[in-house]
Design a protein around this motif. Structure first.
Motif, PDB file in Angstrom:
ATOM      1  N   MET A   1       1.074  -1.200  -0.268  1.00 53.82           N
ATOM      2  CA  MET A   1      -0.329  -0.484   0.421  1.00 53.82           C
ATOM      3  C   MET A   1       0.976   0.917  -0.296  1.00 53.82           C
ATOM      4  N   SER A   2       0.399   2.010  -1.640  1.00 51.20           N
ATOM      5  CA  SER A   2       0.874   3.285  -1.038  1.00 51.20           C
ATOM      6  C   SER A   2       0.106   4.314   0.182  1.00 51.20           C
ATOM      7  N   TRP A   3       1.646   5.219   0.525  1.00 50.69           N
ATOM      8  CA  TRP A   3       1.147   6.457   1.567  1.00 50.69           C
ATOM      9  C   TRP A   3       1.324   7.373   0.730  1.00 50.69           C
ATOM     10  N   PHE A   4       0.690   8.594   1.021  1.00 51.86           N
ATOM     11  CA  PHE A   4       1.456   9.857   1.262  1.00 51.86           C
ATOM     12  C   PHE A   4       2.165  10.626   1.424  1.00 51.86           C
ATOM     13  N   ARG A   5       3.154  11.103   1.345  1.00 50.47           N
ATOM     14  CA  ARG A   5       4.320  12.381   2.919  1.00 50.47           C
ATOM     15  C   ARG A   5       3.490  13.651   2.736  1.00 50.47           C
ATOM     16  N   ILE A   6       3.239  14.300   3.399  1.00 47.57           N
ATOM     17  CA  ILE A   6       2.632  15.586   3.124  1.00 47.57           C
ATOM     18  C   ILE A   6       3.606  16.416   4.268  1.00 47.57           C
ATOM     19  N   THR A   7       4.217  17.655   3.241  1.00 45.25           N
ATOM     20  CA  THR A   7       4.422  18.451   4.694  1.00 45.25           C
ATOM     21  C   THR A   7       3.822  19.972   4.288  1.00 45.25           C
ATOM     22  N   LEU A   8       3.724  20.709   5.492  1.00 45.45           N
ATOM     23  CA  LEU A   8       3.274  21.971   5.552  1.00 45.45           C
ATOM     24  C   LEU A   8       4.542  22.446   4.815  1.00 45.45           C
ATOM     25  N   HIS A   9       4.910  23.466   3.644  1.00 41.99           N
ATOM     26  CA  HIS A   9       6.151  23.958   2.781  1.00 41.99           C
ATOM     27  C   HIS A   9       5.948  25.636   2.978  1.00 41.99           C
ATOM     28  N   VAL A  35       3.208  14.512   7.478  1.00 41.57           N
ATOM     29  CA  VAL A  35       2.293  13.892   7.867  1.00 41.57           C
ATOM     30  C   VAL A  35       1.811  13.146   6.911  1.00 41.57           C
ATOM     31  N   PHE A  36       1.516  11.254   7.508  1.00 45.57           N
ATOM     32  CA  PHE A  36       1.680  10.568   6.524  1.00 45.57           C
ATOM     33  C   PHE A  36      -0.623   9.884   6.201  1.00 45.57           C
ATOM     34  N   HIS A  37      -0.428   9.822   5.385  1.00 42.24           N
ATOM     35  CA  HIS A  37      -2.136   9.324   4.629  1.00 42.24           C
ATOM     36  C   HIS A  37      -1.838   8.721   3.995  1.00 42.24           C
ATOM     37  N   PRO A  38      -2.625   6.941   3.852  1.00 46.65           N
ATOM     38  CA  PRO A  38      -2.697   6.249   2.881  1.00 46.65           C
ATOM     39  C   PRO A  38      -3.405   7.228   1.204  1.00 46.65           C
ATOM     40  N   VAL A  39      -2.760   6.478   0.684  1.00 43.93           N
ATOM     41  CA  VAL A  39      -3.165   7.076  -0.949  1.00 43.93           C
ATOM     42  C   VAL A  39      -4.731   6.711  -1.624  1.00 43.93           C
ATOM     43  N   VAL A  59       5.355   7.158  -0.751  1.00 41.37           N
ATOM     44  CA  VAL A  59       6.150   6.582   0.097  1.00 41.37           C
ATOM     45  C   VAL A  59       5.783   5.551  -0.015  1.00 41.37           C
ATOM     46  N   ALA A  60       6.449   4.023   0.489  1.00 39.27           N
ATOM     47  CA  ALA A  60       5.549   3.296   0.122  1.00 39.27           C
ATOM     48  C   ALA A  60       5.392   2.286   1.464  1.00 39.27           C
ATOM     49  N   ALA A  61       6.352   3.223   2.995  1.00 36.61           N
ATOM     50  CA  ALA A  61       5.307   3.172   4.237  1.00 36.61           C
ATOM     51  C   ALA A  61       6.163   3.866   4.752  1.00 36.61           C
ATOM     52  N   PRO A  62       5.166   4.492   5.621  1.00 34.56           N
ATOM     53  CA  PRO A  62       4.982   5.603   6.702  1.00 34.56           C
ATOM     54  C   PRO A  62       6.746   5.239   7.064  1.00 34.56           C
ATOM     55  N   LEU A  63       7.053   6.434   8.138  1.00 35.67           N
ATOM     56  CA  LEU A  63       8.358   6.569   8.746  1.00 35.67           C
ATOM     57  C   LEU A  63       7.876   6.845  10.254  1.00 35.67           C
TER      58      LEU A  63
END
Length: 130
Positions: A1-9, A35-39, A59-63
């Protein structure tokens, strides 16, 4: 399962309440927070609403938070080595008598600076100011 890695810029200061609400729904409160959220479609829609403010990677997995912090921490740029024994050349320099423009002076005694100054004054016949 893929994840979105979202950073407030970019900051949300001065933006409409609805936009700030989308950031809160994503879990972003501070700049450079990640933060990480599922796709999924719902998260993709929220990201599109604030696409100018965030950086997104897939990303493939959340950190874990510790891994994110370690990734963000810069390298020190230096390292400290332990000091080993002094080279023989430095030891030899300490044992040699002091030579100056006044001629050869006696080797340093294991006394105070004042004792050394008086020895230098005797050897040279001149005043020594320290």
């Amino acid at each position: 399962m893929s994840w979105f890695r979202i950073t407030l810029h970019r900051s949300a200061i001065g933006l409409p309440k609805r936009t700030r609400g989308v950031l809160m729904a994503l879990g972003l409160r501070r700049r450079n927070q990640t933060v990480f959220h599922p796709v999924e479609a719902q998260f993709a829609g929220m990201i599109l609403k604030v696409k100018e403010l965030v950086l997104v990677d897939e990303v493939a997995a959340p950190l874990t938070p510790a891994e994110v912090k370690a990734e963000r921490t810069p390298d020190a740029g230096f390292y400290v080595e332990t000091r080993g024994p002094a080279p023989a050349s430095q030891v030899a320099l300490l044992a040699t008598p002091v030579v100056s423009g006044f001629g050869r002076l006696p080797p340093r005694a294991a006394g105070s600076i004042g004792d050394f100054a008086s020895e230098v004054a005797k050897a040279t016949g001149r005043k020594v100011r320290l």
